[in-house]
Design an enzyme around this catalytic site. Structure first.
Site, PDB file in Angstrom:
ATOM      1  N   ASP A 246       5.671  13.625   4.622  1.00 17.70           N
ATOM      2  CA  ASP A 246       5.309  14.551   3.543  1.00 17.70           C
ATOM      3  C   ASP A 246       3.871  14.318   3.096  1.00 17.70           C
ATOM      4  O   ASP A 246       3.546  13.289   2.523  1.00 17.70           O
ATOM      5  CB  ASP A 246       6.249  14.335   2.354  1.00 17.70           C
ATOM      6  CG  ASP A 246       5.972  15.335   1.256  1.00 17.70           C
ATOM      7  OD1 ASP A 246       6.599  16.405   1.276  1.00 17.70           O
ATOM      8  OD2 ASP A 246       5.110  15.063   0.392  1.00 17.70           O
TER       9      ASP A 246
ATOM     10  N   TYR B 126      -3.916  15.397  -0.803  1.00 16.34           N
ATOM     11  CA  TYR B 126      -3.895  13.966  -0.492  1.00 16.34           C
ATOM     12  C   TYR B 126      -5.078  13.539   0.390  1.00 16.34           C
ATOM     13  O   TYR B 126      -5.342  12.366   0.545  1.00 16.34           O
ATOM     14  CB  TYR B 126      -2.583  13.544   0.205  1.00 16.34           C
ATOM     15  CG  TYR B 126      -1.304  13.869  -0.517  1.00 16.34           C
ATOM     16  CD1 TYR B 126      -1.286  14.312  -1.829  1.00 16.34           C
ATOM     17  CD2 TYR B 126      -0.077  13.720   0.132  1.00 16.34           C
ATOM     18  CE1 TYR B 126      -0.092  14.617  -2.470  1.00 16.34           C
ATOM     19  CE2 TYR B 126       1.121  14.013  -0.503  1.00 16.34           C
ATOM     20  CZ  TYR B 126       1.100  14.475  -1.805  1.00 16.34           C
ATOM     21  OH  TYR B 126       2.297  14.775  -2.418  1.00 16.34           O
TER      22      TYR B 126
ATOM     23  N   LYS C 103       1.183  20.953   1.655  1.00 17.45           N
ATOM     24  CA  LYS C 103       1.241  21.754   0.410  1.00 17.45           C
ATOM     25  C   LYS C 103      -0.100  22.402   0.130  1.00 17.45           C
ATOM     26  O   LYS C 103      -1.150  21.808   0.391  1.00 17.45           O
ATOM     27  CB  LYS C 103       1.633  20.862  -0.782  1.00 17.45           C
ATOM     28  CG  LYS C 103       2.810  19.949  -0.499  1.00 17.45           C
ATOM     29  CD  LYS C 103       3.259  19.155  -1.706  1.00 17.45           C
ATOM     30  CE  LYS C 103       4.254  18.078  -1.295  1.00 17.45           C
ATOM     31  NZ  LYS C 103       3.646  16.853  -0.750  1.00 17.45           N
TER      32      LYS C 103
ATOM     33  N   HIS D 264       2.117  23.784  -4.250  1.00 13.53           N
ATOM     34  CA  HIS D 264       2.152  22.421  -4.801  1.00 13.53           C
ATOM     35  C   HIS D 264       2.555  22.388  -6.282  1.00 13.53           C
ATOM     36  O   HIS D 264       3.238  21.453  -6.713  1.00 13.53           O
ATOM     37  CB  HIS D 264       0.790  21.752  -4.584  1.00 13.53           C
ATOM     38  CG  HIS D 264       0.847  20.261  -4.517  1.00 13.53           C
ATOM     39  ND1 HIS D 264       0.034  19.514  -3.703  1.00 13.53           N
ATOM     40  CD2 HIS D 264       1.634  19.361  -5.163  1.00 13.53           C
ATOM     41  CE1 HIS D 264       0.316  18.226  -3.871  1.00 13.53           C
ATOM     42  NE2 HIS D 264       1.277  18.110  -4.746  1.00 13.53           N
TER      43      HIS D 264
ATOM     44  N   LEU E 189      11.168   6.367  -6.496  1.00 13.95           N
ATOM     45  CA  LEU E 189      11.390   5.031  -7.067  1.00 13.95           C
ATOM     46  C   LEU E 189      10.756   4.940  -8.463  1.00 13.95           C
ATOM     47  O   LEU E 189      10.639   3.855  -9.037  1.00 13.95           O
ATOM     48  CB  LEU E 189      10.775   3.956  -6.151  1.00 13.95           C
ATOM     49  CG  LEU E 189      11.196   4.023  -4.683  1.00 13.95           C
ATOM     50  CD1 LEU E 189      10.413   3.009  -3.848  1.00 13.95           C
ATOM     51  CD2 LEU E 189      12.699   3.797  -4.537  1.00 13.95           C
TER      52      LEU E 189
ATOM     53  N   ILE F  77      11.684  11.065  -0.382  1.00 18.12           N
ATOM     54  CA  ILE F  77      10.489  10.685   0.394  1.00 18.12           C
ATOM     55  C   ILE F  77       9.768   9.485  -0.233  1.00 18.12           C
ATOM     56  O   ILE F  77       8.650   9.610  -0.743  1.00 18.12           O
ATOM     57  CB  ILE F  77       9.521  11.892   0.519  1.00 18.12           C
ATOM     58  CG1 ILE F  77       9.317  12.587  -0.842  1.00 18.12           C
ATOM     59  CG2 ILE F  77      10.034  12.898   1.535  1.00 18.12           C
ATOM     60  CD1 ILE F  77       8.172  13.607  -0.852  1.00 18.12           C
TER      61      ILE F  77
ATOM     62  N   LYS G 257       7.427   6.348  -0.808  1.00 17.12           N
ATOM     63  CA  LYS G 257       6.101   6.008  -0.263  1.00 17.12           C
ATOM     64  C   LYS G 257       5.939   4.492  -0.222  1.00 17.12           C
ATOM     65  O   LYS G 257       6.289   3.789  -1.179  1.00 17.12           O
ATOM     66  CB  LYS G 257       5.030   6.625  -1.163  1.00 17.12           C
ATOM     67  CG  LYS G 257       3.600   6.192  -0.848  1.00 17.12           C
ATOM     68  CD  LYS G 257       3.105   5.065  -1.743  1.00 17.12           C
ATOM     69  CE  LYS G 257       1.820   4.459  -1.228  1.00 17.12           C
ATOM     70  NZ  LYS G 257       1.420   3.237  -1.953  1.00 17.12           N
ATOM     71  N   SER G 258       5.422   3.980   0.880  1.00 17.32           N
ATOM     72  CA  SER G 258       4.983   2.585   0.907  1.00 17.32           C
ATOM     73  C   SER G 258       3.958   2.417   2.019  1.00 17.32           C
ATOM     74  O   SER G 258       4.056   3.065   3.058  1.00 17.32           O
ATOM     75  CB  SER G 258       6.162   1.632   1.143  1.00 17.32           C
ATOM     76  OG  SER G 258       5.657   0.318   1.241  1.00 17.32           O
TER      77      SER G 258
ATOM     78  N   ARG H 157       8.441  -3.047   3.490  1.00 15.63           N
ATOM     79  CA  ARG H 157       9.105  -2.096   2.579  1.00 15.63           C
ATOM     80  C   ARG H 157       9.412  -0.776   3.291  1.00 15.63           C
ATOM     81  O   ARG H 157      10.424  -0.138   2.999  1.00 15.63           O
ATOM     82  CB  ARG H 157       8.220  -1.831   1.366  1.00 15.63           C
ATOM     83  CG  ARG H 157       8.099  -3.030   0.451  1.00 15.63           C
ATOM     84  CD  ARG H 157       7.083  -2.734  -0.613  1.00 15.63           C
ATOM     85  NE  ARG H 157       7.018  -3.786  -1.613  1.00 15.63           N
ATOM     86  CZ  ARG H 157       6.071  -3.818  -2.554  1.00 15.63           C
ATOM     87  NH1 ARG H 157       5.139  -2.882  -2.611  1.00 15.63           N
ATOM     88  NH2 ARG H 157       6.064  -4.795  -3.427  1.00 15.63           N
TER      89      ARG H 157
ATOM     90  N   ASN I 270      13.164   0.449   3.168  1.00 14.80           N
ATOM     91  CA  ASN I 270      13.526   1.737   2.562  1.00 14.80           C
ATOM     92  C   ASN I 270      14.282   2.642   3.537  1.00 14.80           C
ATOM     93  O   ASN I 270      14.924   3.604   3.109  1.00 14.80           O
ATOM     94  CB  ASN I 270      12.272   2.457   2.047  1.00 14.80           C
ATOM     95  CG  ASN I 270      11.595   1.725   0.909  1.00 14.80           C
ATOM     96  OD1 ASN I 270      12.158   0.769   0.362  1.00 14.80           O
ATOM     97  ND2 ASN I 270      10.398   2.140   0.549  1.00 14.80           N
TER      98      ASN I 270
HETATM   99  P1  A2P Z   1       3.450  -0.190  -1.698  1.00 14.58           P
HETATM  100  O1  A2P Z   1       2.984   1.133  -1.149  1.00 14.58           O
HETATM  101  O2  A2P Z   1       2.307  -1.096  -2.089  1.00 14.58           O
HETATM  102  O3  A2P Z   1       4.437  -0.871  -0.783  1.00 14.58           O
HETATM  103  P2  A2P Z   1       7.335   6.163  -5.263  1.00 14.58           P
HETATM  104  O4  A2P Z   1       7.742   6.486  -3.857  1.00 14.58           O
HETATM  105  O5  A2P Z   1       8.397   6.331  -6.284  1.00 14.58           O
HETATM  106  O6  A2P Z   1       6.052   6.894  -5.669  1.00 14.58           O
HETATM  107  O7  A2P Z   1       6.980   4.596  -5.312  1.00 14.58           O
HETATM  108  C1  A2P Z   1       5.906   4.106  -4.564  1.00 14.58           C
HETATM  109  C2  A2P Z   1       5.529   2.737  -5.122  1.00 14.58           C
HETATM  110  O8  A2P Z   1       6.644   1.849  -4.955  1.00 14.58           O
HETATM  111  C3  A2P Z   1       4.379   2.135  -4.371  1.00 14.58           C
HETATM  112  O9  A2P Z   1       3.621   1.414  -5.329  1.00 14.58           O
HETATM  113  C4  A2P Z   1       5.036   1.183  -3.373  1.00 14.58           C
HETATM  114  O10 A2P Z   1       4.209   0.071  -3.107  1.00 14.58           O
HETATM  115  C5  A2P Z   1       6.264   0.736  -4.134  1.00 14.58           C
HETATM  116  N1  A2P Z   1       7.386   0.468  -3.240  1.00 14.58           N
HETATM  117  C6  A2P Z   1       7.826   1.251  -2.217  1.00 14.58           C
HETATM  118  N2  A2P Z   1       8.899   0.718  -1.628  1.00 14.58           N
HETATM  119  C7  A2P Z   1       9.151  -0.443  -2.285  1.00 14.58           C
HETATM  120  C8  A2P Z   1      10.125  -1.456  -2.131  1.00 14.58           C
HETATM  121  N3  A2P Z   1      11.056  -1.376  -1.191  1.00 14.58           N
HETATM  122  N4  A2P Z   1      10.074  -2.513  -2.993  1.00 14.58           N
HETATM  123  C9  A2P Z   1       9.143  -2.594  -3.954  1.00 14.58           C
HETATM  124  N5  A2P Z   1       8.187  -1.669  -4.148  1.00 14.58           N
HETATM  125  C10 A2P Z   1       8.186  -0.599  -3.330  1.00 14.58           C
END
Ligand code: A2P
Length: 275
Positions: free
Chosen positions: A46, A51, A76, A109, A191, A229, A231-232, A237, A241
């Site tokens: 996504d 972005y 988007k 968007h 998250l 969706i 993000k990491s 992670r 996820n």
């Molecule tokens: P990072 O990218 O440094 O791993 P959302 O998807 O709700 O926007 O959340 C994204 C945020 O959550 C990012 O800061 C990401 O950090 C962090 N994040 C993603 N997966 C995990 C995980 N499994 N444990 C802890 N933090 C996570």
């Protein structure tokens, strides 16, 4: 390799329910992050014109060697590209940056109500969707009122609405509108941009069932019917996820998470944001 369950959208197009978000990821970081995501099994990416990483997304998809039709790519259109001619140009510019033959899903968007162009722009997307460069069209950040207006004034309902949705912003009323209109729900910042991971209800469920807080929240999304969706950019992670298909939350745990809603909106209110 594990794969995500699939959802069939209202126009018959299939979308993996668990995708990979790349908001706030640079072009350079997008390439290794998406490579890792594809390696562990994600098949849904996504992005958005905003972005500024569509080039990186396209490069990662092409470099993967995975057939194009096995990866679902969403982008988007930003509100400054709304209006009939600007929307066509905006879509074509995204497709050129992505360089992946076609886009699976194009979203408006934001409704950007102050511009009052989302209905006109949607009619343009309806025409574009008849073309082999675009498989499905949807919206993002629409309130129920915006959805009702779109459905009343145009011919094609959006296949989905991608909105901010996480345990402290559960969007129960909007999800009811989606069910009524046949629009799928997709959750951004699932998250809570990591804020919801420390909630005591989430951490206690995670400890009890031997999973991480992120896995508990992603499972909750899937069990209440959301496309999700996370993000990491952290490889461990990204893998964690996606490792959510070997367990289920009980109905009581799902209900406990449903109860965490506190209207905790982290992004702008779509009623007052014009891009
Ligand atoms: P990072 O990218 O440094 O791993 P959302 O998807 O709700 O926007 O959340 C994204 C945020 O959550 C990012 O800061 C990401 O950090 C962090 N994040 C993603 N997966 C995990 C995980 N499994 N444990 C802890 N933090 C996570």
């Amino acid at each position: 390799m594990t794969s995500s369950p699939i959802s069939t959208l209202s126009n018959g197009v299939q979308i993996p329910k668990l995708g990979f978000g790349v908001w706030r990821v640079s072009n350079d970081d997008a390439i290794p992050s998406i490579a890792k995501a594809l390696e562990v099994g994600y098949r849904h990416i996504d992005t958005a014109a905003l972005y500024r990483n569509e080039e990186g997304v396209g490069e990662a998809v092409r470099a993967s060697g995975i057939p194009r039709e096995e990866i679902f790519v969403t982008t988007k259109l930003w509100p400054t590209d709304y209006g009939t001619d600007a929307a066509v140009a905006g879509f074509e510019a995204s497709l050129k940056r992505l360089d992946i033959e076609y886009v699976d899903l194009l979203l408006l968007h934001w409704p950007a109500p102050g511009r009052d162009l989302y209905v006109e722009t949607w009619r343009t997307l309806e025409r574009l969707a008849g073309d082999d460069r675009l498989r499905a069209i949807g919206v993002s950040n629409f309130h129920s009122s915006h959805l009702h207006r779109l459905v009343a004034e145009t011919d094609t309902p959006p296949v989905l609405n991608q909105v901010e949705l996480h345990p402290t912003l559960t969007q129960a009323e909007l999800r009811a509108t989606h069910r009524e209109l046949g629009v799928a729900t997709e959750a951004w910042s699932p998250l809570g941009q990591s804020e919801d991971l420390g909630d005591p209800t989430i951490t206690s469920i995670a400890e009890r069932i031997g999973r991480t807080p992120a896995q508990v929240i992603i499972r909750w999304h899937l069990q209440i019917g959301n496309i999700v969706i996370p993000k990491s950019t952290t490889p461990s992670r990204i893998e964690e996820n996606f490792d959510v298909f070997g367990f289920e939350l009980s109905d009581a745990d799902v209900a406990a998470i449903d109860g965490l809603d506190s209207g905790n909106r982290l992004g702008p209110d779509p009623a007052h944001f014009d891009g």
